[in-house]
Scaffold this active site. Structure first.
Site, short mmCIF file in Angstrom:
data_model
loop_
_atom_site.label_atom_id
_atom_site.label_comp_id
_atom_site.label_asym_id
_atom_site.label_seq_id
_atom_site.Cartn_x
_atom_site.Cartn_y
_atom_site.Cartn_z
N GLY A 125 43.74 41.12 37.99
CA GLY A 125 43.33 42.25 37.02
C GLY A 125 41.64 42.49 36.77
CB THR A 126 39.42 44.07 38.01
OG1 THR A 126 37.97 43.92 37.98
CG2 THR A 126 39.74 45.05 38.90
CB THR A 127 38.04 47.47 33.95
OG1 THR A 127 39.37 47.44 33.24
CG2 THR A 127 37.91 49.14 34.05
CE LYS A 168 35.82 41.44 37.84
NZ LYS A 168 36.86 41.83 36.81
CB SER A 174 44.95 45.56 35.34
OG SER A 174 43.80 44.75 35.04
#
Length: 332
Positions: free
Chosen positions: A68-70, A101, A239
């Site tokens: 998960g990440t944004t 990231k 996510s």
């Protein structure tokens, strides 16, 4: 991409027939892939390097390692904004709270990554190498769209495997009339904080060829591990992307100022991390213009939380003051 599934293509020789060097040059002219036979990396042609020949052994884990990440990026009148959180998660475990990231590829291109951390790091290094080799061969930088096409072609053979890569290319091709120069590492400095990186073409670089970029202006292109390649004005991956889209769709417009765009991106990441358990900790933010990328100092999302609470409190106070004023006028 789906054509090979429909035709049930299994023979690797068909790939050599379809993706020969001549057809590749026609597609991304004058793009030249690395000859891995000369580098001693493989005994076959370049395509043998990219097509997996063995399947990884499945390891039983005590729990599912869901990712998960944004990450987000959008284009406005002042350039391109790229933002991301800094939490690396492995299921319910926070593996690392301070990862990067957003990776600079060259002076006018950064890449936001989501998916498997190891896979993303590997393909970012491969992409950086291929762009640098192209630059050395042709004395000019590969365009953003051609870079995305190159990455898509390299990733497509891994469709259906455990490779999990989703990269968003956020960059700027030189405007018409300007030059896109092949510079040395001394000419291009990648600095953090509030510093910018810019490619310089000075008088002593007379031996280096400079040419106008055919695809000028800002670009935002999404490439994932099945070979998909999508270009747009606003892209959010991970996510936490549904929550980030909610903020971006409500506040994004072309006429935003630089400060407003930065504030919008920061708020979008903050809202996503507030609702998404797999995102959080800090926010990294890059601003890409014709002069190169500029990185803002990393900000803790707790500060954004307290700023948001302060804004809410001030809004409530203003509302109460307005109501008291109206009541006073009526009584008077």
């Amino acid at each position: 991409m789906a054509l090979e599934d429909i035709c049930s293509i299994k023979d690797i020789s068909v790939y050599h027939k379809w993706f020969s060097s001549s057809s590749w040059e026609d597609t991304v002219s004058p793009l030249q892939m690395t000859d891995y036979r000369k580098c001693g990396l493989t005994g076959g042609g370049p395509l043998h390097f990219f097509i997996p020949t063995t399947h990884s052994v499945t390891v039983c884990r005590p729990f599912t390692l869901s990712h998960g990440t944004t990450t987000l990026g959008f284009i406005f009148q002042g350039g391109v904004i790229a933002a991301a959180d800094t939490r690396a998660s492995a299921g319910g475990l926070v593996a690392c709270p301070h990862v990067h990231k957003i990776t600079p590829i060259h002076s006018h291109l950064v890449v936001t990554s989501s998916g498997s951390g190891a896979d993303c790091m590997l393909w970012e290094r491969i992409l950086t190498r291929e762009i640098r080799l192209y630059q050395l061969r042709n004395k000019r930088r590969l365009s953003i769209r051609a870079t995305a096409k190159l990455l898509s072609f390299m990733l497509h053979p891994f469709k259906g495997t455990d490779v999990c890569v989703a990269l968003t290319l956020c960059g700027w091709d030189k405007e018409a009339g300007n030059t896109d120069c092949a510079t040395t590492p001394q000419d291009s400095s990648f600095l953090t904080g509030h510093s910018a990186s810019a490619a310089v073409c000075s008088q002593h670089d007379t031996t280096i060829g400079c040419s106008a970029s055919p695809n000028n202006g800002p670009h935002l292109i999404y490439v994932c591990s099945d070979g998909a390649r999508l270009e747009g004005d606003v892209i959010s991956v991970g996510s936490g992307s549904p929550y980030a889209y909610g903020i971006l769709d409500g506040g994004l417009n072309w006429n935003l100022s630089r400060e407003e765009a930065i504030s919008l991106a920061r708020e979008a990441v903050f809202r996503a991390t507030h609702r998404d358990a797999y995102s959080g900790n800090n926010v990294d933010l890059f601003h890409i213009t014709a002069q190169g990328w500029k990185q803002r100092e990393r900000e803790d999302l707790r500060d954004e939380y307290y700023r948001d609470m302060e804004r809410r409190a001030k809004a409530v106070e203003r509302k109460i003051d307005t109501q008291l004023t109206v009541c006073g006028q009526k009584l008077g």
